[in-house]
Write a protein that holds these residues in place. Sequence first.
Motif, PDB file in Angstrom:
ATOM      1  N   GLN A 182      -5.528  -1.661  -4.174  1.00 35.96           N
ATOM      2  CA  GLN A 182      -4.821  -2.155  -5.403  1.00 35.96           C
ATOM      3  C   GLN A 182      -4.003  -3.224  -5.009  1.00 35.96           C
ATOM      4  O   GLN A 182      -4.076  -4.411  -5.640  1.00 35.96           O
ATOM      5  CB  GLN A 182      -4.454  -0.936  -6.205  1.00 35.96           C
ATOM      6  CG  GLN A 182      -4.180  -1.323  -7.732  1.00 35.96           C
ATOM      7  CD  GLN A 182      -3.812  -0.222  -8.432  1.00 35.96           C
ATOM      8  OE1 GLN A 182      -3.676   1.129  -8.164  1.00 35.96           O
ATOM      9  NE2 GLN A 182      -3.180  -0.512  -9.569  1.00 35.96           N
ATOM     10  N   GLN A 186      -3.466  -7.437  -5.553  1.00 35.41           N
ATOM     11  CA  GLN A 186      -2.409  -7.877  -6.231  1.00 35.41           C
ATOM     12  C   GLN A 186      -1.671  -8.878  -5.515  1.00 35.41           C
ATOM     13  O   GLN A 186      -0.590  -9.578  -5.935  1.00 35.41           O
ATOM     14  CB  GLN A 186      -1.321  -7.016  -7.072  1.00 35.41           C
ATOM     15  CG  GLN A 186      -2.358  -5.922  -7.750  1.00 35.41           C
ATOM     16  CD  GLN A 186      -1.415  -5.189  -9.013  1.00 35.41           C
ATOM     17  OE1 GLN A 186      -0.086  -5.642  -8.789  1.00 35.41           O
ATOM     18  NE2 GLN A 186      -2.195  -4.413  -9.447  1.00 35.41           N
ATOM     19  N   GLY A 187      -1.818  -8.939  -4.155  1.00 34.80           N
ATOM     20  CA  GLY A 187      -0.827  -9.515  -3.284  1.00 34.80           C
ATOM     21  C   GLY A 187      -1.102  -9.360  -1.681  1.00 34.80           C
ATOM     22  O   GLY A 187      -0.906  -8.335  -1.371  1.00 34.80           O
ATOM     23  N   THR A 194       3.728  -4.681   4.150  1.00 35.66           N
ATOM     24  CA  THR A 194       3.985  -3.213   4.154  1.00 35.66           C
ATOM     25  C   THR A 194       3.261  -2.493   5.153  1.00 35.66           C
ATOM     26  O   THR A 194       3.219  -1.125   4.861  1.00 35.66           O
ATOM     27  CB  THR A 194       3.633  -2.656   2.450  1.00 35.66           C
ATOM     28  OG1 THR A 194       2.261  -2.812   2.521  1.00 35.66           O
ATOM     29  CG2 THR A 194       4.212  -3.334   1.535  1.00 35.66           C
TER      30      THR A 194
ATOM     31  N   PHE B  88       3.527  -6.300  -6.436  1.00 36.74           N
ATOM     32  CA  PHE B  88       2.416  -6.101  -6.926  1.00 36.74           C
ATOM     33  C   PHE B  88       2.507  -6.016  -8.436  1.00 36.74           C
ATOM     34  O   PHE B  88       3.019  -4.893  -8.875  1.00 36.74           O
ATOM     35  CB  PHE B  88       1.973  -4.906  -6.444  1.00 36.74           C
ATOM     36  CG  PHE B  88       1.928  -4.821  -4.821  1.00 36.74           C
ATOM     37  CD1 PHE B  88       1.341  -5.581  -3.990  1.00 36.74           C
ATOM     38  CD2 PHE B  88       2.580  -3.851  -4.058  1.00 36.74           C
ATOM     39  CE1 PHE B  88       1.410  -5.946  -2.482  1.00 36.74           C
ATOM     40  CE2 PHE B  88       2.406  -3.726  -2.585  1.00 36.74           C
ATOM     41  CZ  PHE B  88       2.096  -4.766  -1.997  1.00 36.74           C
ATOM     42  N   MET B  91       1.407  -3.027 -10.708  1.00 40.36           N
ATOM     43  CA  MET B  91       1.730  -1.469 -10.354  1.00 40.36           C
ATOM     44  C   MET B  91       3.257  -1.416 -10.692  1.00 40.36           C
ATOM     45  O   MET B  91       4.122  -2.083 -10.873  1.00 40.36           O
ATOM     46  CB  MET B  91       1.622  -1.611  -8.816  1.00 40.36           C
ATOM     47  CG  MET B  91      -0.129  -1.765  -8.523  1.00 40.36           C
ATOM     48  SD  MET B  91      -0.422  -1.672  -6.675  1.00 40.36           S
ATOM     49  CE  MET B  91      -0.090  -0.114  -6.138  1.00 40.36           C
ATOM     50  N   GLU B  95       5.208   2.798  -7.798  1.00 39.65           N
ATOM     51  CA  GLU B  95       4.139   2.436  -6.909  1.00 39.65           C
ATOM     52  C   GLU B  95       4.337   1.397  -5.731  1.00 39.65           C
ATOM     53  O   GLU B  95       3.878   1.343  -4.801  1.00 39.65           O
ATOM     54  CB  GLU B  95       2.662   2.310  -7.810  1.00 39.65           C
ATOM     55  CG  GLU B  95       2.234   3.317  -8.363  1.00 39.65           C
ATOM     56  CD  GLU B  95       1.008   2.836  -9.462  1.00 39.65           C
ATOM     57  OE1 GLU B  95       0.298   3.920 -10.030  1.00 39.65           O
ATOM     58  OE2 GLU B  95       1.133   1.962  -9.945  1.00 39.65           O
ATOM     59  N   MET B  99       4.198   2.105  -1.759  1.00 41.41           N
ATOM     60  CA  MET B  99       3.204   1.027  -1.004  1.00 41.41           C
ATOM     61  C   MET B  99       4.026   0.888   0.235  1.00 41.41           C
ATOM     62  O   MET B  99       3.612   0.536   1.426  1.00 41.41           O
ATOM     63  CB  MET B  99       2.536  -0.072  -1.492  1.00 41.41           C
ATOM     64  CG  MET B  99       1.568   0.241  -2.381  1.00 41.41           C
ATOM     65  SD  MET B  99       0.296   1.530  -1.764  1.00 41.41           S
ATOM     66  CE  MET B  99      -0.326   0.746  -0.549  1.00 41.41           C
ATOM     67  N   GLY B 100       5.355   0.826   0.142  1.00 45.25           N
ATOM     68  CA  GLY B 100       6.223   0.337   1.244  1.00 45.25           C
ATOM     69  C   GLY B 100       6.100   1.436   2.436  1.00 45.25           C
ATOM     70  O   GLY B 100       6.482   1.147   3.536  1.00 45.25           O
TER      71      GLY B 100
END
Lengths: 318, 234
Positions: A182, A186-187, A194, B88, B91, B95, B99-100
């Motif tokens: 996801q 989005q990027g 990350t 993002f 999100m 979230e 993700m980090g």
Amino acid sequence: MNGRITTLNRLQRGIVPLVLLAVFALSPLVLKQYALILLTNTFMYIILAVSWSMFSGPTGYISLAPAAFFGAGVYTSAVLGFALPFPLIVITGGLASFCMAFLVGALTLRLRGIYFVMFTFGLVELLLNFVLWWEVTVTGTTGRVVPPLGNTTVFYFMLAILACLLLTAFRLKHSKYGFALQSIGQGEEAAAHTGIHVTALKMNTFALSAFFMGAAGVVMATRWTYIDPRIAFNPTLSFLPVLMAIFGGLGQLYGPIIGAAIFTYLEEFLITRFPYHYMLIFGITMVIAIRYLPDGLVGLVQKAWKQWSRRKHGAAQG
Amino acid sequence: MLEVENVSTMYGRIQVLWDVSLAVREGETVALVGANGAGKTTLLETVSGMLKPASGRIAFRGKRIDGLPSHAIVELGISHIPEGRRLFPEMSVRENLEMGAYLARVWKDKQEILDRVFQLFPILHARQGQLARTLSGGEQQMVAMGRGLMSRPSLLVIDEPSSGLAPLVVDEMFRIIETLRGEGIAILLIEQNVQQTLEIATRAYVLENGRITLEGASRDLLHEDLIKKAYLGL
């Protein structure tokens, strides 16, 4: 205490799919042949729509390659015939599509937007024409006969593939890889920052989704019994799953399921009632659905539900 | 800790960086200042693996990292907080932060690190269920910083954290960077606010037209005539 509640919840959530699976598993005992075949068709479309949305839903890479991966499965079925026990052929067909998708992914997943769409669609045409050329010049035929299986056997194989797919898609969606997919959508650059191995994740998921399409192709070929490249690599099988998934809604796993189920039935209904106008009506329905349902059917229901509960809440307060 | 030696980077056929050398020591805050188009962002992207240098070498804790893909560089402990936040958008805040912590070495501790990030940015705790795109610019920058911290970096590379933010929010951002510095995280920072940046940085480099033209302790640079004229308007 808390732990017990969550295990209970998980049990309850697990029960619904199991009951559904049992109902479908027993359905050949009561269903007529026609209904059984319609249900098998529905399962095939659900498999295509769900496996398509497993990759394209979160990442936003619109693939028009389902027909290519499905067709690879169909041809695996035709070439191997009786050479292997049927379950092995299903797995082989899935693996053939998996490998093909992995290679195609390595070449194309750097492309974004319309370029990726064009390339994946080109793949369908490429395979169609390549197999056509091969059959004409090398094997000297155009069509092949696939050893048929009974309607009930076909149904059970389709059901088994569908069950495996839903389990896989559900677990993927709720794993950290699901969230990672996801975030890629989005990027992509931020996702790489990350620590996500963006390319590997995209390729693996693309290939995994192709596995199920290929497996479905193997099974479906036995019901068609005669196939040629135009039947196996039919571009409609690239467009329909995409439209079904978008129509149902990509946000939830059940969106593509509902979309595929409704569309399959709609197609069947229109073909039998309006054989001459069915494509026209079908097309108009699609245009309207995509124009007015940006989040799909599931999104519409969710919105309506939210509004309704807000009104109820507001009324209670006032 | 981070050593950049004679790095040149090209954008296609245009050379952006010329023989750039720079170092960040353990726990140090280093500023990189320069006009728009000088190549600051290019340098950071070369460090974090988004771009490959055409020549030169980059080492992190003695290990050569130029040519490594960005996910491998994050794994080693460098976290890049890109310009313009790059969240993002669809999100939730939570979230985005989680993700980090995608890397296996931190994923299992994500709740613990998340609590720490919420301590640093209490507002994000209140906003954790909101979609990232609905946040204000300052809050978005906090999410970007928080997300960068989730991988437990030992070097934080921050690109223009104050761009597009109101002055009060900019002050807040600098306070946060000072807090991070206090925790022993090394920081390499690009900023438009040269004065404030030089006040919190240990050392600074000036980048002009892709070349390092000046370097030294920030205290000294604050009084350098060139800096005063070009960046501080004195």
